[in-house]
Design a protein around this motif. Structure first.
Motif, mmCIF file in Angstrom:
data_model
loop_
_atom_site.group_PDB
_atom_site.id
_atom_site.type_symbol
_atom_site.label_atom_id
_atom_site.label_comp_id
_atom_site.label_asym_id
_atom_site.label_seq_id
_atom_site.Cartn_x
_atom_site.Cartn_y
_atom_site.Cartn_z
ATOM 1 N N ILE A 149 0.941 -1.174 0.081
ATOM 2 C CA ILE A 149 0.032 0.124 0.006
ATOM 3 C C ILE A 149 0.997 1.102 0.148
ATOM 4 O O ILE A 149 1.612 1.425 1.031
ATOM 5 C CB ILE A 149 -0.888 0.064 1.214
ATOM 6 N N GLY A 204 -5.704 2.934 0.035
ATOM 7 C CA GLY A 204 -5.556 1.805 0.938
ATOM 8 C C GLY A 204 -6.783 1.964 2.172
ATOM 9 O O GLY A 204 -7.039 1.030 2.810
ATOM 10 N N LEU A 229 -10.001 -0.636 -0.033
ATOM 11 C CA LEU A 229 -9.431 -1.763 -0.846
ATOM 12 C C LEU A 229 -10.520 -2.463 -1.632
ATOM 13 O O LEU A 229 -11.395 -2.840 -0.889
ATOM 14 C CB LEU A 229 -8.537 -2.531 0.018
#
Length: 196
Positions: free
Chosen positions: A45, A89, A92
């Motif tokens: 990420i 992130g 997701l």
């Protein structure tokens, strides 16, 4: 519409070789730890410009970033089997338990909601999977005064200078396996967690 952090990192993407040079020793320790793990599916990420991607030796890599400019640079560095995606992130878009490993390198202090990001990591990590975190955390020594002094203006650079490990509630669901202090005065930490 892009969020402000994505726009900021689009604008400074050309500076990342210099930033990476400053942080390369820490990232080297992180990658060495990741490479010791058995081969598996790895999500990074905040992959940034991807200059480190070829250093991962054993894993199938998926890298995400919110910056299109960063991902464009990362495309030039990736291996053929590496997948790069524009994604936040904190949201997701992967199925539950999709990854054996998740790597978060110098991202927690710049994301809008670190605990939301950690909730998302918990969702996509397989039971028994490992989470590798490298970040600065404000220590109890004299550096805490530097972080606190810079904190009012750090938002202009889209990060938190005063950033405390104990404040991350999202880590409470994980099991800590190893903590390594890096840099002078233990300003950076490499943390390895697992999902129960």
């Amino acid at each position: 519409m892009k969020n402000a952090t994505a726009v900021f990192y689009d604008c400074i993407s050309f500076l990342y070789p210099a930033i990476n040079y400053f942080l390369k020793g820490h990232r080297k320790a992180l990658i060495a730890a990741v490479n010791k793990a058995p081969p598996g599916k790895l999500l990074e990420i905040g992959v940034g410009n991807g200059s480190h991607l070829t250093l991962f030796t054993a894993h199938q890599i998926t890298g995400i970033d919110i910056s299109e400019a960063m991902l464009h640079k990362a495309q030039l560095c990736k291996r053929e089997d590496t997948q790069l995606l524009l994604m936040n992130g904190e949201d997701l878009l992967f199925a539950e338990a999709s990854f054996d490993y998740v790597v978060i390198c110098h991202v927690l202090a710049v994301t809008n909601d670190p605990d939301r990001l950690l909730e998302q990591v918990y969702k996509v990590l397989k039971p028994g999977g490992r989470l590798f975190i490298l970040n600065h955390f404000t220590p109890g020594n004299w550096l805490k005064y530097v972080d606190r002094a810079f904190h009012p203006v750090s938002a202009l650079f889209h990060f938190r200078s005063a950033f405390y490990l104990h404040s991350l509630k999202g880590l409470q669901r994980f099991v800590l396996h190893k903590q390594t202090e890096l840099g002078k005065n233990a300003y950076y930490k490499l943390l390895i967690f697992s999902k129960p």
